[in-house]
Write an enzyme that holds these catalytic residues in place. Structure first.
Site, PDB file in Angstrom:
ATOM      1  N   GLN A 178       0.838  -1.202   0.000  1.00 24.05           N
ATOM      2  CA  GLN A 178       0.000   0.000   0.000  1.00 24.05           C
ATOM      3  C   GLN A 178       0.873   1.253   0.000  1.00 24.05           C
ATOM      4  O   GLN A 178       0.494   2.288  -0.553  1.00 24.05           O
ATOM      5  CB  GLN A 178      -0.920  -0.013   1.227  1.00 24.05           C
ATOM      6  CG  GLN A 178      -2.011   1.054   1.206  1.00 24.05           C
ATOM      7  CD  GLN A 178      -3.059   0.820   0.117  1.00 24.05           C
ATOM      8  OE1 GLN A 178      -3.285  -0.317  -0.292  1.00 24.05           O
ATOM      9  NE2 GLN A 178      -3.670   1.894  -0.358  1.00 24.05           N
ATOM     10  N   SER A 209      -5.462   1.491   4.665  1.00 23.48           N
ATOM     11  CA  SER A 209      -6.252   0.728   3.709  1.00 23.48           C
ATOM     12  C   SER A 209      -6.868  -0.518   4.341  1.00 23.48           C
ATOM     13  O   SER A 209      -6.178  -1.287   5.021  1.00 23.48           O
ATOM     14  CB  SER A 209      -5.375   0.299   2.530  1.00 23.48           C
ATOM     15  OG  SER A 209      -6.088  -0.592   1.697  1.00 23.48           O
ATOM     16  N   GLU A 266     -17.028   3.621  -4.343  1.00 28.20           N
ATOM     17  CA  GLU A 266     -16.318   2.454  -4.882  1.00 28.20           C
ATOM     18  C   GLU A 266     -17.288   1.267  -4.919  1.00 28.20           C
ATOM     19  O   GLU A 266     -17.335   0.472  -3.967  1.00 28.20           O
ATOM     20  CB  GLU A 266     -15.076   2.106  -4.046  1.00 28.20           C
ATOM     21  CG  GLU A 266     -13.962   3.155  -4.118  1.00 28.20           C
ATOM     22  CD  GLU A 266     -12.638   2.647  -3.514  1.00 28.20           C
ATOM     23  OE1 GLU A 266     -12.610   1.508  -3.013  1.00 28.20           O
ATOM     24  OE2 GLU A 266     -11.643   3.396  -3.556  1.00 28.20           O
TER      25      GLU A 266
HETATM   26 ZN   LIG Z   1     -10.603  -1.736  -2.442  1.00 26.67          ZN
END
Ligand SMILES: [Zn+2]
Length: 293
Positions: A178, A209, A266
């Site tokens: 990440q 994340s 998302e």
């Molecule tokens: Zn994702």
């Protein structure tokens, strides 16, 4: 005559002397020796028997037996107190983690970063559990075990409903992986992460994340392999948005919650939280941040 008379006198004297000497021979003065103080001499017997009776038994001072030094009573050896064996502190028996006991309701966001060295405890190769029900960008992709099992149930149900071409675009990402993503973003735009609630991001900083927890899966299509909000309008995207909570997943970054999550809409990012929480979040149309308030 006178001569004879003298001779007679001399003879008489001689005889007298002889007698006396004989007598005196019979008298034995015995000087008592130290240890014999009585001597009886019988002189009227030709053979004088001398009886010597010890009167004083030599006093033999009995040597007092040396007092027997009393044998020192052996001090009984003190029985060494048995040092009690230190009771070993019982190792806490690790309670086998029941699926339901693991806390899947963790919140990772701008205000709740992960520790820099955080690594999930129960990662498995996603494909080893989910198999070929879906396609993978990376066949070695990992997920939290329970998350993978829940995803399998979800993908099987989708398939049963005729949903095809599902594709796991991304699953577990280490904090270092990440960090690379964060670095590329910063290189393109140094201010990219500066104001997420007004300018929501599509990629989080290295320690924020959800992918680093193993509980998140980006699901797209074999025909739409990269992040695309158009996924929300696909049959597959719609099915997931409507059914994921039944398997414990939430659409983590909804369209109308960007100002709360700091992340853009998302439709591909699903997060495992368990069926109960997922159902509540789905029915209340809230995001995870609101669920924790
Ligand atoms: Zn994702």
């Amino acid at each position: 005559m006178k001569k004879l008379f003298i001779l007679m006198i001399v003879g008489a004297i001689a005889m007298f002397s002889a007698c006396n000497s004989e007598k005196s021979d019979r008298i034995i003065d015995v000087v008592p020796e130290e240890s014999f103080d009585l001597v009886i001499v019988k002189t009227d017997e030709p053979d004088a028997t001398i009886i010597i009776e010890p009167t004083n038994e030599p006093t033999i001072e009995p040597t007092s037996a040396p007092e027997k030094t009393p044998e020192p009573t052996p001090t009984p050896k003190p029985t060494p107190e048995k040092t009690p064996e230190p009771t070993p502190t019982p190792e806490p028996t690790p309670t086998p983690k029941k699926e339901s006991s693991k806390n899947y309701l963790i919140l990772v966001n701008w205000d709740n970063p992960l520790k820099e060295n955080y690594v999930p405890s129960d990662l498995v190769k996603a494909k080893s559990i989910i198999g070929d029900v879906v396609a993978y960008r990376n066949d070695s992709a990992k997920l939290d075990r329970r998350t993978a099992e829940a995803a399998l149930a979800m993908f099987k149900a989708a398939k049963k409903d005729g949903i095809k071409n599902l594709f796991i675009s991304s699953a577990y990402r280490s904090i270092d992986a990440q960090r690379d993503i964060e670095k590329r973003r910063r290189e393109k735009d140094p201010t990219y992460f500066d104001d997420p609630y007004n300018h929501p991001v599509i990629a989080m900083p290295h320690n924020m994340s959800e992918h680093s927890t193993g509980l998140a899966i980006d699901i797209l299509l074999t025909t739409m392999r990269n992040d695309d909000q158009a996924f929300a309008d696909t049959e597959q995207g719609k099915w997931l948005a409507k059914n994921a909570h039944k398997y414990g997943f939430i659409l983590r970054y909804p369209k109308d919650k960007e100002h709360i999550t700091g992340v853009i809409f998302e439709p591909w990012h699903f997060r495992y939280v368990g069926v109960d929480a997922a159902t509540e979040i789905y029915e209340r149309k809230i995001c995870l941040e609101e669920y924790f308030r």
